[in-house]
Scaffold this motif. Structure first.
Motif, mmCIF file in Angstrom:
data_model
loop_
_atom_site.group_PDB
_atom_site.id
_atom_site.type_symbol
_atom_site.label_atom_id
_atom_site.label_comp_id
_atom_site.label_asym_id
_atom_site.label_seq_id
_atom_site.Cartn_x
_atom_site.Cartn_y
_atom_site.Cartn_z
ATOM 1 N N ILE A 1 0.887 -1.172 0.000
ATOM 2 C CA ILE A 1 0.000 0.000 0.000
ATOM 3 C C ILE A 1 0.921 1.217 0.000
ATOM 4 O O ILE A 1 1.577 1.522 1.001
ATOM 5 N N ARG A 2 0.996 1.895 -1.141
ATOM 6 C CA ARG A 2 1.975 2.964 -1.311
ATOM 7 C C ARG A 2 1.298 4.325 -1.361
ATOM 8 O O ARG A 2 0.528 4.599 -2.267
ATOM 9 N N LEU A 3 1.633 5.131 -0.374
ATOM 10 C CA LEU A 3 1.172 6.511 -0.389
ATOM 11 C C LEU A 3 2.230 7.345 -1.111
ATOM 12 O O LEU A 3 3.410 7.020 -1.049
ATOM 13 N N PRO A 4 1.798 8.413 -1.783
ATOM 14 C CA PRO A 4 2.812 9.269 -2.411
ATOM 15 C C PRO A 4 3.754 9.842 -1.360
ATOM 16 O O PRO A 4 3.312 10.201 -0.260
ATOM 17 N N SER A 5 5.020 9.900 -1.668
ATOM 18 C CA SER A 5 6.015 10.443 -0.743
ATOM 19 C C SER A 5 7.234 10.830 -1.545
ATOM 20 O O SER A 5 7.734 10.036 -2.336
ATOM 21 N N ALA A 6 7.708 12.057 -1.342
ATOM 22 C CA ALA A 6 8.831 12.534 -2.150
ATOM 23 C C ALA A 6 10.029 12.950 -1.309
ATOM 24 O O ALA A 6 10.976 13.508 -1.836
ATOM 25 N N CYS A 7 9.982 12.690 0.012
ATOM 26 C CA CYS A 7 11.062 13.210 0.857
ATOM 27 C C CYS A 7 11.733 12.129 1.680
ATOM 28 O O CYS A 7 12.538 12.433 2.571
ATOM 29 N N GLY A 8 11.418 10.879 1.411
ATOM 30 C CA GLY A 8 12.061 9.810 2.156
ATOM 31 C C GLY A 8 11.609 9.722 3.605
ATOM 32 O O GLY A 8 12.354 9.244 4.456
ATOM 33 N N GLY A 9 10.395 10.177 3.899
ATOM 34 C CA GLY A 9 9.854 10.029 5.253
ATOM 35 C C GLY A 9 10.338 11.059 6.244
ATOM 36 O O GLY A 9 10.417 10.791 7.450
ATOM 37 N N GLU B 1 21.074 9.925 -1.366
ATOM 38 C CA GLU B 1 19.830 9.342 -0.874
ATOM 39 C C GLU B 1 18.820 9.109 -1.997
ATOM 40 O O GLU B 1 18.684 9.930 -2.893
ATOM 41 N N GLU B 2 18.109 8.009 -1.880
ATOM 42 C CA GLU B 2 17.035 7.696 -2.826
ATOM 43 C C GLU B 2 15.838 8.611 -2.568
ATOM 44 O O GLU B 2 15.523 8.906 -1.429
#
Lengths: 351, 152
Positions: A47-55, A163-164
């Motif tokens: 279940i993947r929520l959008p995220s662009a900052c690595g948490g 970082e990814e």
């Protein structure tokens, strides 16, 4: 100066070592080991929520509702949530530490988001600073998306960037061909992801994407339409036009595509091909400042000025816009003056 | 700058390349407090405040933005244009602050020199007196910035 606080995940008062149960939308329950962030344990269950900052609570994209007690909202999270969102139990999944049973609510469309391993099957120069990347899906081997939606591309570590991270790009390919997607990407000065795409990504490399996301797509109405885009904002319209051709949508459409110079125009031949194969479709490139020696005889000025010149009353139309926030704002202002109500204007802002 | 302010977490975030390529401090070995203090001294020597500089940058960005990436002549000596790309960037300080990824380029025609800044730069200077560290991609040297954006 305001006081800084170190970012850390919110913790629940109820700590336990037994598996935690997460109720999702009241329809599915997953059991997870305690201790991880809600964002990561959901991803572990596909279940993947959008995220662009690595948490790091920096992008504010991984919002969901947590109906049960998930601990206090600390400052790094609070600054990404409005008071209304906080009152409505909205949280950032990356900042909720799973240490107790939780009940969460996620938009249904996100439950179909998946991660895909792909191979970069080709890279094509479109302009001096735009490329089209052809990605062949390997696992899973097919993706279903609504024309206009976007995916997130994984930018791995590379020299100078350790970082990814993930960045969003509109799908720019035929939805009928679901074993591959195209992305149109414009280079950003010193952009982390576009530096990877332009300087490091090569044909044959493996890449990861997840998606699809977004609610930018054609309505079911039968009204005439106006498409307005600038730069890489052309991407979702490529997909939409394929779809219109595939299922013979014959709504009257004018597509105004703005570029700064003639050399910044792209996909002209493909757009002319769409004109020949889609009933009632007209492509109108608009060049702000044509080079003197270009021989340009088409529309000139800003794309919004062209809309202003070419249309007197847009009542009864729908407008679909994709581009920079500045272009979108300027276009909405023009469209409103042409009697197009706000609820008939749909846009994918680069934001 | 408040010496009692514990900015270790902030400084770590600014050095990280997670938000911007190479981080906000670039290769600058100086601590954050010293970077800010030295830039403030430079500004003071030139007779400007961070707020005045940020205001001028914002004025130039506001003039360029409606031109949608085309050049706009502010006067005979300076022209500006904006570029926008997909996405937003957040202020690394612990408060709400999201900014479009918009870059303004100011070109001094009389000097044939250019400088560029982001919407986040404007905020960082106006609110935090932070011009970024040396070697960062969007470091703005105060004297160079002032020399371009304020015309005689």
């Amino acid at each position: 100066m305001k006081q800084a606080q170190t970012s850390q995940a919110a913790t629940s008062p109820e700590k336990t070592q037994r598996p935690c149960r997460i109720d999702i939308n009241g329809r599915r329950t997953i059991a997870v080991a305690p201790g991880g962030s809600l964002l990561s344990v959901l991803a572990d269950h596909d279940i993947r929520l959008p995220s662009a900052c690595g948490g790091r609570a920096a992008c504010g994209l991984c919002k969901l509702k947590v109906l049960s007690d998930a601990g206090p909202i600390l400052p790094p999270e609070a600054k990404r949530l409005s008071q209304t969102e906080q009152a409505g139990r909205v949280r950032l999944a990356c900042q909720v530490l799973v240490n107790a049973d939780l009940s969460i609510r996620i938009p249904d469309e996100l439950l179909t988001v998946a991660e895909y391993r792909c191979v970069c099957a080709g890279i094509e120069d479109l302009t001096a600073d735009m490329k089209r990347f052809h990605l062949k899906l390997e696992d899973p081997p097919a993706i279903d998306f609504i024309p206009g939606q976007y995916v997130q591309l994984c930018c791995p570590a590379y020299p100078g960037h350790a970082e990814e991270l993930w960045r969003a790009y509109s799908v720019a390919s035929d939805p009928a061909r679901n074993d591959a997607i195209d992305l149109i990407i414009r280079r950003t000065a010193n952009g982390i992801s576009t530096t990877y795409c332009f300087d490091y990504l090569k044909t044959g490399d493996g890449v990861r994407i997840n998606g699809p996301y977004g609610d930018f797509h054609l309505s079911d109405a039968q009204t005439p339409m106006l498409f307005i885009a600038g730069g890489s904002g052309i991407a979702p319209f490529v997909s939409i036009l394929h779809h219109m051709r595939n299922i013979s949508i014959a709504r009257k459409v004018a597509f105004l595509f703005g570029a700064n110079r003639v050399r910044d125009l792209c996909l002209i031949d493909e757009m002319r091909q769409f004109e020949r194969t889609i009933s009632n479709f007209t492509f109108i490139p608009v060049v702000a400042e044509p080079e003197p020696d270009s021989g340009w005889t088409g529309e000139t000025g800003l794309v919004t000025q062209a809309v202003d010149r070419m249309f007197t009353d847009l009542n009864g139309y729908e407008a679909y816009l994709c581009g920079s926030p500045g272009m979108i704002d300027a276009a909405i202002a023009v469209l409103s003056r042409k009697n197009l109500p706000d609820d008939r204007i749909f846009y994918d802002k680069f934001a | 700058m408040d010496k009692a302010f514990d900015n270790s977490g902030l400084e770590q975030a600014l050095r990280s390349g997670a938000v911007v390529q190479g981080g906000f401090l670039g290769s600058d070995p100086r601590p954050l407090t010293r970077i800010i203090e030295e830039d403030l001294r430079t500004l003071e020597g030139l007779g400007y405040t961070p707020q005045r500089v940020a205001q001028r940058m914002a004025e130039l960005t506001a003039a360029a933005a409606p031109r949608l990436e085309s050049w706009y002549n502010i006067n005979d000596n300076i022209r500006v244009r904006c570029e926008e790309v997909r996405g937003v960037i957040v202020c690394p300080w612990p408060h709400a602050g999201r900014f479009d990824k918009r870059i303004t380029i100011a070109h001094r025609l009389d000097l044939d020199r250019s400088i560029r800044w982001t919407d986040l730069n404007i905020h960082l200077i106006g609110e935090h007196s932070f011009f970024e560290g040396r070697g960062s991609h969007f470091r703005l040297d105060p004297d160079e910035l002032i020399g371009i954006i304020f015309t005689p």
